[in-house]
Scaffold this motif. Structure first.
Motif: not given
Length: 96
Positions: A33-54
């Motif tokens: 899922g998506i955990t946050a959106i900040v401006g043009n940045e999307v934070v995507i959460k993976l099934r292993d519970k890690s989060s990565h910003a794009v």
């Protein structure tokens, strides 16, 4: 099948997005899922519970990505494949 393109803030961000939403060996996408959106940045959460910003090019691309990932998470769409070319990520999906 439908294809949707997403303009990212550079090649690295497009490559990262394509990898984060890629289809695993079991046929499922690994994102949770998506955990946050900040401006043009999307934070995507993976099934292993890690989060990565794009970082996307603009807010329009953020909203397109959010809509697609929410549809996949709700079971209304399924990602078939993802790829990138330069700063653009392409996601192929089917809708139910």
């Amino acid at each position: 099948m439908k294809k949707q393109t997403f303009e990212c803030d550079g090649r690295y961000e497009a490559e990262k997005l394509a990898a984060l939403v890629s289809v695993q060996k079991d046929g499922a996408a690994y994102f949770d899922g998506i955990t946050a959106i900040v401006g043009n940045e999307v934070v995507i959460k993976l099934r292993d519970k890690s989060s990565h910003a794009v970082v996307m090019k603009d807010r329009e691309n953020v909203e397109k990505l959010k809509a697609l990932l929410e549809a996949v998470r709700a079971g209304k769409a399924k990602i078939i494949e993802s790829s990138f070319s330069g700063p653009v990520a392409e996601i192929t999906f089917s809708s139910f």
